[in-house]
Motif scaffolding. Structure first.
Motif, PDB file in Angstrom:
ATOM      1  N   ALA A 284     -14.674 -49.000  44.305  1.00  0.00           N
ATOM      2  CA  ALA A 284     -15.223 -50.250  43.780  1.00  0.00           C
ATOM      3  C   ALA A 284     -16.031 -50.978  44.842  1.00  0.00           C
ATOM      4  N   ASP A 285     -15.516 -50.988  46.070  1.00  0.00           N
ATOM      5  CA  ASP A 285     -16.246 -51.630  47.167  1.00  0.00           C
ATOM      6  C   ASP A 285     -17.571 -50.924  47.443  1.00  0.00           C
ATOM      7  N   ASP A 286     -17.643 -49.647  47.048  1.00  0.00           N
ATOM      8  CA  ASP A 286     -18.855 -48.858  47.277  1.00  0.00           C
ATOM      9  C   ASP A 286     -19.800 -48.886  46.067  1.00  0.00           C
ATOM     10  N   GLY A 287     -19.494 -49.726  45.089  1.00  0.00           N
ATOM     11  CA  GLY A 287     -20.400 -49.887  43.954  1.00  0.00           C
ATOM     12  C   GLY A 287     -20.022 -49.147  42.690  1.00  0.00           C
ATOM     13  N   VAL A 288     -18.874 -48.475  42.679  1.00  0.00           N
ATOM     14  CA  VAL A 288     -18.436 -47.766  41.479  1.00  0.00           C
ATOM     15  C   VAL A 288     -17.901 -48.764  40.453  1.00  0.00           C
ATOM     16  N   ILE A 289     -18.362 -48.634  39.215  1.00  0.00           N
ATOM     17  CA  ILE A 289     -17.876 -49.519  38.152  1.00  0.00           C
ATOM     18  C   ILE A 289     -17.086 -48.765  37.081  1.00  0.00           C
ATOM     19  N   GLU A 290     -17.162 -47.419  37.088  1.00  0.00           N
ATOM     20  CA  GLU A 290     -16.394 -46.621  36.131  1.00  0.00           C
ATOM     21  C   GLU A 290     -15.673 -45.503  36.862  1.00  0.00           C
ATOM     22  N   VAL A 291     -14.370 -45.383  36.609  1.00  0.00           N
ATOM     23  CA  VAL A 291     -13.601 -44.277  37.190  1.00  0.00           C
ATOM     24  C   VAL A 291     -12.989 -43.445  36.074  1.00  0.00           C
ATOM     25  N   MET A 292     -12.865 -42.149  36.345  1.00  0.00           N
ATOM     26  CA  MET A 292     -12.147 -41.249  35.443  1.00  0.00           C
ATOM     27  C   MET A 292     -10.956 -40.682  36.194  1.00  0.00           C
ATOM     28  N   LEU A 293      -9.753 -40.960  35.705  1.00  0.00           N
ATOM     29  CA  LEU A 293      -8.535 -40.452  36.321  1.00  0.00           C
ATOM     30  C   LEU A 293      -8.316 -39.013  35.857  1.00  0.00           C
ATOM     31  N   LEU A 294      -8.120 -38.113  36.814  1.00  0.00           N
ATOM     32  CA  LEU A 294      -8.134 -36.689  36.526  1.00  0.00           C
ATOM     33  C   LEU A 294      -6.799 -36.016  36.820  1.00  0.00           C
ATOM     34  N   GLY A 295      -6.434 -35.084  35.966  1.00  0.00           N
ATOM     35  CA  GLY A 295      -5.259 -34.251  36.170  1.00  0.00           C
ATOM     36  C   GLY A 295      -5.199 -33.223  35.059  1.00  0.00           C
ATOM     37  N   GLN A 296      -4.473 -32.121  35.289  1.00  0.00           N
ATOM     38  CA  GLN A 296      -4.332 -31.128  34.230  1.00  0.00           C
ATOM     39  C   GLN A 296      -3.585 -31.709  33.025  1.00  0.00           C
ATOM     40  N   ASN A 297      -2.671 -32.637  33.283  1.00  0.00           N
ATOM     41  CA  ASN A 297      -1.941 -33.324  32.212  1.00  0.00           C
ATOM     42  C   ASN A 297      -1.589 -34.720  32.696  1.00  0.00           C
ATOM     43  N   VAL A 298      -2.533 -35.639  32.576  1.00  0.00           N
ATOM     44  CA  VAL A 298      -2.327 -36.984  33.127  1.00  0.00           C
ATOM     45  C   VAL A 298      -1.158 -37.703  32.465  1.00  0.00           C
ATOM     46  N   ASN A 299      -0.827 -37.308  31.235  1.00  0.00           N
ATOM     47  CA  ASN A 299       0.272 -37.993  30.540  1.00  0.00           C
ATOM     48  C   ASN A 299       1.620 -37.790  31.222  1.00  0.00           C
ATOM     49  N   SER A 300       1.725 -36.756  32.043  1.00  0.00           N
ATOM     50  CA  SER A 300       3.004 -36.536  32.731  1.00  0.00           C
ATOM     51  C   SER A 300       2.972 -37.074  34.153  1.00  0.00           C
ATOM     52  N   TYR A 301       1.959 -37.879  34.467  1.00  0.00           N
ATOM     53  CA  TYR A 301       1.865 -38.460  35.808  1.00  0.00           C
ATOM     54  C   TYR A 301       3.154 -39.195  36.188  1.00  0.00           C
ATOM     55  N   GLY A 302       3.515 -39.091  37.459  1.00  0.00           N
ATOM     56  CA  GLY A 302       4.574 -39.914  38.031  1.00  0.00           C
ATOM     57  C   GLY A 302       5.954 -39.309  38.041  1.00  0.00           C
ATOM     58  N   LYS A 303       6.139 -38.182  37.357  1.00  0.00           N
ATOM     59  CA  LYS A 303       7.488 -37.614  37.250  1.00  0.00           C
ATOM     60  C   LYS A 303       7.994 -37.037  38.565  1.00  0.00           C
ATOM     61  N   THR A 304       7.081 -36.665  39.459  1.00  0.00           N
ATOM     62  CA  THR A 304       7.499 -36.071  40.730  1.00  0.00           C
ATOM     63  C   THR A 304       7.582 -37.089  41.865  1.00  0.00           C
ATOM     64  N   LEU A 305       7.290 -38.356  41.573  1.00  0.00           N
ATOM     65  CA  LEU A 305       7.303 -39.383  42.609  1.00  0.00           C
ATOM     66  C   LEU A 305       8.727 -39.790  42.979  1.00  0.00           C
ATOM     67  N   GLU A 306       8.902 -40.254  44.198  1.00  0.00           N
ATOM     68  CA  GLU A 306      10.213 -40.759  44.619  1.00  0.00           C
ATOM     69  C   GLU A 306      10.628 -41.945  43.761  1.00  0.00           C
ATOM     70  N   HIS A 307       9.647 -42.785  43.423  1.00  0.00           N
ATOM     71  CA  HIS A 307       9.879 -43.903  42.507  1.00  0.00           C
ATOM     72  C   HIS A 307       8.979 -43.695  41.299  1.00  0.00           C
ATOM     73  N   PRO A 308       9.496 -43.043  40.246  1.00  0.00           N
ATOM     74  CA  PRO A 308       8.656 -42.649  39.108  1.00  0.00           C
ATOM     75  C   PRO A 308       7.900 -43.814  38.491  1.00  0.00           C
ATOM     76  N   MET A 309       6.693 -43.531  38.046  1.00  0.00           N
ATOM     77  CA  MET A 309       5.844 -44.506  37.370  1.00  0.00           C
ATOM     78  C   MET A 309       5.170 -43.787  36.205  1.00  0.00           C
ATOM     79  N   SER A 310       5.066 -44.443  35.068  1.00  0.00           N
ATOM     80  CA  SER A 310       4.416 -43.815  33.927  1.00  0.00           C
ATOM     81  C   SER A 310       2.901 -43.862  34.090  1.00  0.00           C
TER      82      SER A 310
END
Length: 469
Positions: free
Chosen positions: A221-247
């Protein structure tokens, strides 16, 4: 960044400095700039990885070129989801062999998913001896170190690893667009669909911490980006491997809070992990684009079970109902496979009926591609190629008809369009609506990177002709 990661990156940046000295010497001897080409095959994650490869090469003193024949260094970032992607790479390599005969100092490298398959690496070693560098998906961060070894030793380097120890997120990057960017939030896949090679070449799921992701988004954002696309093979399962899980829904909303970010997209979503929480987040936050890529793969519950997709037709259609209930105008896109082993005419008709029932805005359609090492490759009831092609033709016609109907629903409306580039037609620019629909409109380069209101005047199949409102 922990100490181990910092030390790994210190080594890579030292290698970049050394490569630059060699590149400067190479340029002086040649009497011209030394140029590099990075060609991407495959998904959005591969495209993001290629931006890092270009960033490294640029920082090391190599200029970009889109013409492989002109390049002093060519890197193919490969995909292996389907066999035709592999054959495309081999065909291009055959051409490069002829080019390299006249450019003895030319360096050719292969990386990405194809290189994680041992039988592919063996084929390259035996049949393509002119390839100088081979590395895989797990050590992208080490590209400077590997390239330096090739340049100094002038011997082939092969370094393919079986797991990711350092995320490649602190490398130099050359973005295709200065105003939008992908952000990797996780790597790998745990789903093991019976037709899919991805878990074997990308490894098991690992999520980046939200702190790392948000810090990267803020830098963008500081570099002028106004649109981001969050990427993963299955983003819906993000956070399950974290020490403090987040959906994933929680992460998505936190990304929306970053000042300067005006649009947030994501892909890819697996239906089995699509939560009510995520649907609500999309419905309530205007920064989250109303577009969801939700691969169905088949309309037959019997086939879905055989594919190991962990949902059936009824569950998928219930998700569609919930999405349309909360966001009536949402754009839904999908992936569909025809000719999966054991697919009967009745199974295929169920897929056609699902396409009619859902009404996708677009769909990526494929004939099943046998991938060595996957369970489906060993199934005895493979569908004849002729039958698969006939079914694909029917499916494409059905998708096209429904998609054109869906796309036309916005005719006459005014929508915000992010202008992305000059059109090939003089006097026109091209951009996208929040629903990811392409719009061509009168304009010039001063509009690129800006979000402007556009009246959607005329729908021509899958895109619009518009005019600034």
């Amino acid at each position: 960044m922990n100490q181990k990661t910092k030390e790994a990156y210190d080594i890579q940046y030292e290698c970049i400095d050394k490569i630059k000295l060699l590149a400067d010497e190479w340029s002086m001897q040649a009497g011209r700039p030394i140029v590099a080409n990075v060609t991407t095959f495959g998904c959005q994650m591969n495209a993001r990885d290629s931006e890092k490869l270009r960033g490294i090469l640029n920082k090391a003193g190599f200029q970009d070129t889109e013409n492989e024949d002109d390049a002093d260094i060519v890197i193919y970032n490969t995909c292996t989801v389907r066999d035709n992607a592999n054959q495309h790479v081999f065909g291009r390599l055959g051409h490069l062999n002829g080019v390299k005969r006249n450019k003895k100092d030319m360096i050719i490298g292969l990386c990405g998913c194809m290189m994680q398959e041992p039988h592919i690496v063996e084929k390259v070693k035996k049949s393509y001896p002119f390839v100088d560098l081979i590395f895989g998906t797990h050590n992208l961060y080490a590209f400077p170190e590997l390239l330096l070894k090739v340049l100094t030793d002038r011997k082939r380097v092969i370094d393919v690893r079986d797991r990711t120890e350092v995320f490649p997120e602190h490398l130099p990057v050359v973005r295709k667009y200065p105003f939008k960017s992908g952000v990797n939030i996780m790597y790998g896949c745990n789903n093991f669909c019976t037709y899919c090679i991805v878990p074997y070449v990308r490894g098991r799921e690992v999520s980046r911490t939200p702190e790392e992701i948000l810090a990267e988004v803020k830098r963008l954002a500081d570099d002028g980006v106004i649109e981001v696309m969050l990427l993963g093979q299955n983003v819906n399962s993000y956070g399950k491997t974290l020490e403090h899980p987040m959906s994933f829904a929680e992460l998505l909303l936190r990304v929306c809070e970053v000042p300067g970010i005006e649009r947030v997209r994501f892909m890819t979503s697996h239906p089995k992990d699509l939560s009510d929480e995520l649907i609500e987040a999309m419905a309530k936050n205007e920064k989250i684009c109303p577009h969801l890529h939700l691969p169905v793969q088949a309309g037959s519950s019997r086939l879905l079970k055989r594919m190991n997709r962990h949902y059936d037709r009824e569950h998928y259609m219930e998700l569609v109902r919930k999405l349309r209930e909360r966001m009536p105008d949402i754009s839904l896109t999908t992936d569909i496979i025809v000719g999966f082993p054991g697919e009967t005419e009745e199974d295929f008709e169920e897929t056609l009926s699902l396409v009619r029932e859902v009404g996708y805005d677009s769909a990526f359609t494929f004939i099943y591609s046998k991938r060595t090492g996957t369970p489906a490759a060993g199934y005895p009831d493979q569908v004849p190629d002729k039958v698969a092609h006939e079914r694909l033709t029917k499916l494409l016609a059905e998708v096209k008809e429904r998609a054109e109907e869906r796309c036309a629903r916005f005719t006459g409306q005014t929508m915000d369009v992010l202008v992305e580039e000059l059109n090939r037609e003089p006097g026109l620019v091209t951009g996208r609506t929040p629903h990811n629909i392409v719009v061509h409109l009168p304009g010039d380069e001063t509009m690129i990177g800006k979000i402007i209101p556009v009246k959607l005047v005329r729908c021509l199949g899958f895109y619009y002709i518009g005019e600034p409102a």
